[in-house]
Scaffold this active site. Structure first.
Site, PDB file in Angstrom:
ATOM      1  N   TYR A  73       0.873  -1.173   0.000  1.00 42.28           N
ATOM      2  CA  TYR A  73       0.000   0.000   0.000  1.00 42.28           C
ATOM      3  C   TYR A  73       0.907   1.219   0.000  1.00 42.28           C
ATOM      4  CZ  TYR A  73      -3.667   3.138   1.754  1.00 42.28           C
ATOM      5  OH  TYR A  73      -4.572   4.147   1.928  1.00 42.28           O
ATOM      6  N   GLN A  98       1.317   4.986  -0.300  1.00 39.96           N
ATOM      7  CA  GLN A  98       0.732   6.325  -0.273  1.00 39.96           C
ATOM      8  C   GLN A  98       1.829   7.351   0.027  1.00 39.96           C
ATOM      9  OE1 GLN A  98      -3.160   6.735   1.740  1.00 39.96           O
ATOM     10  NE2 GLN A  98      -2.165   8.300   2.954  1.00 39.96           N
ATOM     11  N   ARG A 118      10.778 -10.154  41.566  1.00 37.53           N
ATOM     12  CA  ARG A 118      11.881  -9.290  41.984  1.00 37.53           C
ATOM     13  C   ARG A 118      11.684  -8.805  43.421  1.00 37.53           C
ATOM     14  NH1 ARG A 118      17.023  -8.640  40.471  1.00 37.53           N
ATOM     15  NH2 ARG A 118      17.742  -6.483  40.578  1.00 37.53           N
ATOM     16  N   ARG A 135       2.163   2.799  39.189  1.00 34.81           N
ATOM     17  CA  ARG A 135       2.645   2.885  37.795  1.00 34.81           C
ATOM     18  C   ARG A 135       2.116   1.717  36.966  1.00 34.81           C
ATOM     19  NH1 ARG A 135       8.704   2.583  38.954  1.00 34.81           N
ATOM     20  NH2 ARG A 135       9.062   2.956  36.749  1.00 34.81           N
ATOM     21  N   THR A 146       2.682   6.690  14.447  1.00 32.93           N
ATOM     22  CA  THR A 146       2.907   7.493  13.245  1.00 32.93           C
ATOM     23  C   THR A 146       2.152   6.944  12.037  1.00 32.93           C
ATOM     24  OG1 THR A 146       5.105   7.968  14.092  1.00 32.93           O
ATOM     25  CG2 THR A 146       4.735   8.422  11.767  1.00 32.93           C
ATOM     26  N   GLU A 160      -0.591   4.989   9.622  1.00 30.49           N
ATOM     27  CA  GLU A 160      -2.054   5.086   9.595  1.00 30.49           C
ATOM     28  C   GLU A 160      -2.536   6.400  10.220  1.00 30.49           C
ATOM     29  OE1 GLU A 160      -4.997   3.627   8.419  1.00 30.49           O
ATOM     30  OE2 GLU A 160      -3.364   3.106   7.087  1.00 30.49           O
TER      31      GLU A 160
END
Ligand SMILES: Cc1cc2nc3c(=O)[nH]c(=O)nc-3n(C[C@H](O)[C@H](O)[C@H](O)COP(=O)(O)OP(=O)(O)OC[C@H]3O[C@@H](n4cnc5c(N)ncnc54)[C@H](O)[C@@H]3O)c2cc1C
Length: 664
Positions: free
Chosen positions: A135, A137, A310, A333, A422, A424
């Protein structure tokens, strides 16, 4: 010790039925069975080994990818796998390849933009892999701004052909996956020119390489664009560069479902509406959102298991040190990421429904919800991929130093995943599109046009502008309606504030440029609301299994309250909640983390990932991390010899003070 499950005590703590949660995660019992069977098939086949991948050179790595793709195709045929099973197989191989673009972009582009005759001609060839497509583009000088593409497709009425040409260096196609070394064909985007008139960018099927000897056809210059970020990762893919020098293709290779060029060279719009392309876009973005939940859940699974293995500090009188998962900072987190993985899973599931809804509406020629569906999928693609890329990196840090080793699986997972922000559609560019849609929706509120789909909440404008949260104690934040209203009010007020500020500029476009950072924040608020609301909707379904729904309710609250805590500035400045209510939300969040803790390992087990798929020593199911890390280190090619290659030429002369005589 082999065969010992070091995480068994953790698993025994679970307060819910893990097998039932696996079904919820997979979407259905049938989906679970397919996924489980195919994952085991791949994991047990040595041809799909991937543990040496990060040490291979580019050429070896690429050839190894071709071998795996060919072997996978052979197995798909031998085992007569259906489309879904074949898709699962390719994803569990876990190595980006030209086949991703062939099946994920080339085939859908022909299906979405080709006429019935074009589909009859090209799809059977593509389905049998008698042709391989990409594809194309993006160009060297043009990406996000598709209307700025320079490649031309000029109709020649004399020969009934299009002449495809790259007039400048910046018009070279640049980036398409599978193009560099493998594709025989491509859907190429170029400016259509008939009789000297430019009709904008259209898609064309162009053969690039000979089906006999694989050499580029005359007028075509094609190659790979070079090494990309990380070891292995996306370097298994041949992202390519392509230059056309007056390449001729028959007229019937323009994808003509939406617009056509007649034999006489007349440009005509067919009676099929342009909005049809939205269907393909919704399909592709739905896949990306679902892939985000997969990538994030992998990273979270690794970080959660390792955090239980850990231990650091806290030893008293020879007792074991504290498991790092018991530190509140680790939980604060990690657990929002665990909740996000589930949230993205459910919003991805809902997008599958949206795709079917869009398809049905297109068939019935009802285009009323399309702009909203388009904006919503753009926004969700942006939100989920950005959060996933950041989340994978956070998981690496949650694993301390060992997370930086390739054998943790996290560096490669990050490197392979991060371009999703980034491709699509650049995530910021997409959020700006969402913002435009939101501004339009707000501006139409006065005209009586009711907003639809995920913007429907804006129809309650008056209420959302005035409402105040009635939270009085921390546990009030567990009520879905309370959370939903706070998110709706925040999103709406941010959009309205942007809309008001836009009126202060002499032109809307100037205002849009100037306020673009605020507009992006408003778009993010809207997209976060969608994810929260779809998680809440999911919980309204009947969810069987001991304790399963309760766990999901906890995760839903974690997801929403974590966002509220992270963006509390938005909620406070828009007056949706008070500072006291914000701190009550944080108090509730802390208590939720304690409820997640005993279930954390079981909640990541529910993803049902094989050790092969996880590809991580730190995330092993049995938690037997240290002996395996030690073993893995010795497999590094540097350890093939005790004295390294280069010692005699470069190190010994230095040690012996003989560099002056050395031949360097
Ligand atoms: C791994 C990978 C695989 C890819 N595969 C394919 C493929 O198969 N086929 C294909 O055709 N392409 C492919 N691409 C290309 C990809 O689609 C483009 O890179 C993407 O569309 C972004 O365009 P760009 O690179 O021109 O970025 P740019 O648009 O140049 O972006 C650069 C910066 O400018 C910002 N920016 C741009 N426009 C605006 C604006 N209007 N307002 C504010 N900020 C703006 C962006 O946010 C970004 O920060 C791939 C790319 C990658 C990395």
């Amino acid at each position: 010790m082999e065969g010992v499950d070091y995480l068994a005590p953790e698993r025994n703590n679970a307060q819910f039925d893990v097998d039932e949660m696996k079904i919820v995660w997979a979407g259905s019992r049938e989906a679970f069975e397919v996924s489980d069977r195919i994952a085991r098939l791949v994991a047990s086949d040595p041809n799909f080994r991937k543990d040496d991948r990060t040490t291979l050179g580019r050429k070896e790595l690429f050839k190894n990818t071709l071998r795996k793709a060919a072997y996978a195709w052979k197995r798909i045929i031998e085992l007569r796998l259906n489309e879904e099973e074949a898709k699962r197989l390719r994803s569990f191989i876990d190595q980006p390849a030209f086949t991703d673009l062939h099946w994920g972009m080339f085939v859908p582009a022909i299906k979405g933009q080709g006429t019935d005759e074009q589909q009859e001609k090209w799809l059977p060839l593509a389905y049998k892999m008698q042709i391989i497509g990409c594809y194309a583009q993006t160009e060297l000088g043009h990406g996000s701004n598709v209307q700025g593409l320079e490649t031309t497709a000029t109709f020649d009425p004399q020969t009934d052909e299009f002449v495809i040409h790259s007039p400048t260096l910046t018009s070279c196609k640049w980036w398409p996956g599978g193009l560099g070394k493998i594709s025989t064909h491509g859907v190429i985007y170029a400016r259509l020119i008939t009789d000297g008139k430019d009709h904008g960018v259209h898609g064309f099927i162009v053969q690039l390489r000979s089906l006999d000897d694989h050499l580029p056809l005359p007028g075509i210059t094609v190659g790979d664009i070079g090494m990309k970020f990380g070891n292995a990762a996306y370097n298994t893919m041949d992202n390519g560069v392509l230059r056309f020098d007056h390449v001729r293709i028959p007229r019937n290779q323009m994808l003509m479902r939406v617009s056509q060029v007649t034999r006489e060279g007349k440009y005509v719009q067919s009676n099929v509406p342009r909005q049809l392309v939205y269907g393909t876009m919704v399909f592709v973005r739905q896949t990306i959102v679902s892939d985000a939940s997969t990538a994030l859940s992998r990273a979270v699974c690794i970080a959660t298991r390792y955090s239980a293995v850990r231990r650091q500090f806290g030893s008293h009188n020879g007792s074991p040190e504290t498991q790092v998962i018991n530190y509140k900072t680790q939980q604060a987190r990690l657990f929002p990421l665990l909740a996000s993985a589930y949230a993205f899973r459910f919003v991805g599931e809902w997008l599958k429904w949206l795709y079917m809804d869009v398809t049905k509406r297109l068939e019935a020629k009802d285009f009323s919800t399309l702009p909203e569906a388009h904006a919503c999928t753009a926004g969700l693609k942006s939100l989920t991929t950005s959060a996933t890329a950041d989340g994978i990196e956070e998981c690496r840090k949650l694993c301390g130093g060992h997370g930086y080793l390739c054998s943790s699986g996290l560096p490669e997972l990050f490197a392979v995943y991060v371009p999703a922000c980034t491709y699509e559609g650049d995530n910021i560019v997409l959020l700006l599109q969402v913002a435009r849609h939101l501004m339009k929706t707000v501006s139409q509120l006065g005209s009586g046009k009711m907003p639809v789909g995920t913007t429907a909440y804006m129809g309650r404008a008056e209420h959302l502008m005035q409402c105040r949260s009635d939270v009085k104690q921390a546990k009030d934040w567990l009520r879905p309606n309370v959370v939903l209203e706070a998110f709706e009010a925040r999103a709406f007020r941010m959009s309205v504030a942007c809309a008001k500020n836009l009126t202060k500029f002499s032109s809307p476009e100037e205002g849009f440029q100037e306020l673009s950072a605020d507009l992006v924040e408003a778009a993010v608020a809207h997209c976060q609301l969608i994810v929260v609301s779809k998680f809440i909707e999911k919980l309204q379904q009947d969810i069987p299994g001991k304790g399963v729904k309760q766990q999901l309710e906890i995760l839903c609250s974690v997801y929403a309250l974590f966002l509220l805590h992270k963006h509390h500035g938005d909620f406070l400045s828009t007056g949706c909640i008070t500072p006291t209510q914000a701190s009550l939300a944080n108090e509730q969040l802390r208590s939720l983390y304690s409820q997640v803790r005993p279930n954390a390992i079981a909640l990541v087990d529910a993803f049902n990932y094989t050790d092969h798929y996880l590809g991580s020593v730190l995330g092993r199911y049995d938690g037997n991390v240290y002996p395996k890390l030690y073993e893995e280190a010795w497999k590094d090619p540097l350890n093939d010899s005790v004295v390294p290659d280069g010692y005699h030429e470069y190190v010994r002369p230095m040690l012996k003070q003989q560099l002056r005589n050395a031949r360097l």
